[in-house]
Design a protein around this motif. Structure first.
Motif, PDB file in Angstrom:
ATOM      1  N   THR A  22       0.846  -1.197   0.000  1.00 41.88           N
ATOM      2  CA  THR A  22       0.000   0.000   0.000  1.00 41.88           C
ATOM      3  C   THR A  22       0.877   1.240   0.000  1.00 41.88           C
ATOM      4  OG1 THR A  22      -1.773   1.193   1.161  1.00 41.88           O
ATOM      5  CG2 THR A  22      -0.155   0.075   2.528  1.00 41.88           C
ATOM      6  N   ASP A  23       0.327   2.347  -0.510  1.00 38.66           N
ATOM      7  CA  ASP A  23       1.035   3.628  -0.424  1.00 38.66           C
ATOM      8  C   ASP A  23       0.476   4.479   0.720  1.00 38.66           C
ATOM      9  OD1 ASP A  23      -1.450   4.144  -1.563  1.00 38.66           O
ATOM     10  OD2 ASP A  23      -0.685   5.589  -3.021  1.00 38.66           O
ATOM     11  N   ARG A  43      -8.164   2.352  -4.870  1.00 35.84           N
ATOM     12  CA  ARG A  43      -8.111   0.933  -4.531  1.00 35.84           C
ATOM     13  C   ARG A  43      -7.904   0.067  -5.775  1.00 35.84           C
ATOM     14  NH1 ARG A  43      -9.298  -2.271  -0.338  1.00 35.84           N
ATOM     15  NH2 ARG A  43      -9.967  -0.489   0.909  1.00 35.84           N
ATOM     16  N   GLN A  44      -8.594   0.391  -6.864  1.00 41.70           N
ATOM     17  CA  GLN A  44      -8.483  -0.437  -8.057  1.00 41.70           C
ATOM     18  C   GLN A  44      -7.116  -0.324  -8.732  1.00 41.70           C
ATOM     19  OE1 GLN A  44     -10.635   2.048  -7.621  1.00 41.70           O
ATOM     20  NE2 GLN A  44     -10.788   3.394  -9.418  1.00 41.70           N
ATOM     21  N   GLU A  45      -6.358   0.712  -8.374  1.00 37.77           N
ATOM     22  CA  GLU A  45      -5.021   0.873  -8.944  1.00 37.77           C
ATOM     23  C   GLU A  45      -3.986   0.015  -8.214  1.00 37.77           C
ATOM     24  OE1 GLU A  45      -4.285   5.033  -8.650  1.00 37.77           O
ATOM     25  OE2 GLU A  45      -5.539   5.557 -10.376  1.00 37.77           O
ATOM     26  N   LEU A  46      -4.304  -0.380  -6.986  1.00 31.16           N
ATOM     27  CA  LEU A  46      -3.382  -1.215  -6.225  1.00 31.16           C
ATOM     28  C   LEU A  46      -3.391  -2.642  -6.754  1.00 31.16           C
ATOM     29  CD1 LEU A  46      -4.281  -0.126  -2.574  1.00 31.16           C
ATOM     30  CD2 LEU A  46      -2.315   0.633  -3.913  1.00 31.16           C
ATOM     31  N   LEU A  47      -2.241  -3.286  -6.687  1.00 30.47           N
ATOM     32  CA  LEU A  47      -2.213  -4.717  -6.941  1.00 30.47           C
ATOM     33  C   LEU A  47      -3.135  -5.406  -5.942  1.00 30.47           C
ATOM     34  CD1 LEU A  47       1.634  -5.241  -7.363  1.00 30.47           C
ATOM     35  CD2 LEU A  47      -0.065  -5.749  -9.128  1.00 30.47           C
ATOM     36  N   THR A 267       1.370  -0.294  -6.807  1.00 30.85           N
ATOM     37  CA  THR A 267       0.593  -0.178  -8.046  1.00 30.85           C
ATOM     38  C   THR A 267       1.257  -0.912  -9.207  1.00 30.85           C
ATOM     39  OG1 THR A 267       1.667   1.953  -8.515  1.00 30.85           O
ATOM     40  CG2 THR A 267      -0.464   2.017  -7.395  1.00 30.85           C
ATOM     41  N   GLY A 268       2.235  -1.761  -8.886  1.00 32.80           N
ATOM     42  CA  GLY A 268       2.802  -2.634  -9.903  1.00 32.80           C
ATOM     43  C   GLY A 268       4.082  -2.177 -10.549  1.00 32.80           C
ATOM     44  N   LEU A 285       0.599  -5.275 -17.137  1.00 33.48           N
ATOM     45  CA  LEU A 285       0.816  -6.463 -17.968  1.00 33.48           C
ATOM     46  C   LEU A 285      -0.087  -7.608 -17.539  1.00 33.48           C
ATOM     47  CD1 LEU A 285       4.718  -6.319 -18.184  1.00 33.48           C
ATOM     48  CD2 LEU A 285       3.104  -5.829 -20.029  1.00 33.48           C
ATOM     49  N   LEU A 286      -0.208  -7.800 -16.223  1.00 34.62           N
ATOM     50  CA  LEU A 286      -1.096  -8.848 -15.714  1.00 34.62           C
ATOM     51  C   LEU A 286      -2.526  -8.628 -16.184  1.00 34.62           C
ATOM     52  CD1 LEU A 286      -0.324  -9.629 -11.945  1.00 34.62           C
ATOM     53  CD2 LEU A 286      -0.548 -11.289 -13.803  1.00 34.62           C
ATOM     54  N   ARG A 287      -2.988  -7.398 -16.076  1.00 36.29           N
ATOM     55  CA  ARG A 287      -4.384  -7.100 -16.387  1.00 36.29           C
ATOM     56  C   ARG A 287      -4.646  -7.092 -17.891  1.00 36.29           C
ATOM     57  NH1 ARG A 287      -5.719  -2.633 -11.557  1.00 36.29           N
ATOM     58  NH2 ARG A 287      -5.158  -4.077  -9.862  1.00 36.29           N
TER      59      ARG A 287
END
Length: 330
Positions: A22-23, A43-47, A267-268, A285-287
């Motif tokens: 988390t940041d 929240r959706q930007e976090l891994l 955030t990756g 890349l994952l998404r």
């Protein structure tokens, strides 16, 4: 075991992943972020924890054997303890360590003990309540101090990280060393770094040399301890003391030649150096549906381009203001 793959062009093997979950943080330490105006990730930007687990598994297959959980403050993210429990079962992962600001509850400490996580780093920059408040901008000294001694009572391997700065906490250096007299803990003094989330940074007046000289003026006899080759700190003990202290040249960057770390932000963003730019974003890349083989290729490519040291990495990074340490993951 297969041949390790995370070896850069200078022959350094990367076995240590610093994973930021988390940041966000419940403190506002001056050297990490401004008191107000932080632009935290949505929240959706976090891994997600599933994404972090997938990537951690991939790193372990590539030779990572140690993961340090960082933030922000890891324990402000809901679901962190179930994630750590799952992470602890990863094949090839020999050690999980955690960095925290010390605002741990007894229940969280108990769960860490049950999971088998025994090594905790606590960021603590003063032993004085008033100075602690000025540094963290939060009145939580007693709670943090109580957590520290609870961890010690339970036998955790505990390190206290103190960022040293003029007009902030110089008067705490010697009391921190004295804390190691009766307590089997390790204090680490760090040079201040330019990751405060602002567009200003004054060069640190207290380098590792000044810190050591200040301590040596008080303790004429210091025993230098043997450290691991990849250690970032030069470590010492006052003869007869139960604990130890070390000095980390985090701004001087004298340890880059043996650095074995790679960093994954919340955030990756993948970084091969704290001072350098992100090499790629593994979340994106994952998404987009990248396969494990494609992710591996991206990671290996990033490692192959790793700079010689933190100064070269910094020189390659053009940005308008200093990023917050809570974003970088420490």
């Amino acid at each position: 075991m297969s041949e390790p793959l995370l070896i850069d062009k200078y022959g350094r093997q990367l076995t240590y992943l610093r994973l930021s979950v988390t940041d966000r943080c419940n403190f506002r330490c001056y050297y990490c972020m401004p008191e107000e105006g932080m632009d935290f990730a949505a929240r959706q930007e976090l891994l997600s924890f599933d994404e972090m687990y997938q990537l951690s598994a991939l790193f372990c297959r590539l030779g990572v054997s140690k993961i340090r959980i960082t933030g922000g403050e890891p324990f402000v993210r809901a679901g962190i303890l179930p994630f750590l429990r799952k992470l602890s079962q990863l094949p090839g992962l020999e050690e999980i360590t955690v960095t925290s600001n010390g605002t741990l509850t007894r229940k969280q400490i108990q769960e860490l003990q049950e999971i088998g996580i025994r090594k905790i780093n606590i960021s603590l920059d003063s032993l004085d309540r008033e100075r602690f408040f000025k540094i963290t901008r939060r009145d939580s000294f007693e709670a943090v101090f109580a957590s520290i001694f609870h961890l010690l009572e339970l036998g955790f391997d505990l390190k206290l990280n103190c960022v040293v700065a003029e007009n902030k906490n110089i008067q705490d250096i010697l009391p921190f060393v004295e804390l190691t007299k009766e307590h089997a803990l390790a204090v680490r003094f760090l040079e201040e770094m330019p990751f405060n989330g602002s567009d200003t940074f004054d060069l640190p007046q207290w380098s590792h040399r000044e810190i050591f000289q200040h301590i040596q003026n008080q303790y004429q006899v210091l025993e230098k301890l043997q450290s691991e080759p990849t250690s970032t700190s030069v470590n010492y003990q006052v003869p007869g003391y139960k604990g130890s202290f070390g000095i980390i040249p985090s701004f001087s960057r004298t340890f880059c030649g043996t650095c074995n770390r790679i960093r994954l932000g919340a955030t990756g963003e993948l970084r091969t150096c704290l001072y350098g730019p992100p090499a790629t974003n593994l979340r994106d890349l994952l998404r987009m549906g990248a396969t494990p083989a494609q992710l591996e290729e991206e990671i290996l490519s990033a490692v192959s381009k790793r700079e010689k040291d933190g100064f070269a990495a910094e020189a390659s990074y053009v940005h308008s203001k200093h990023e917050s340490m809570s974003v970088l993951g420490g």
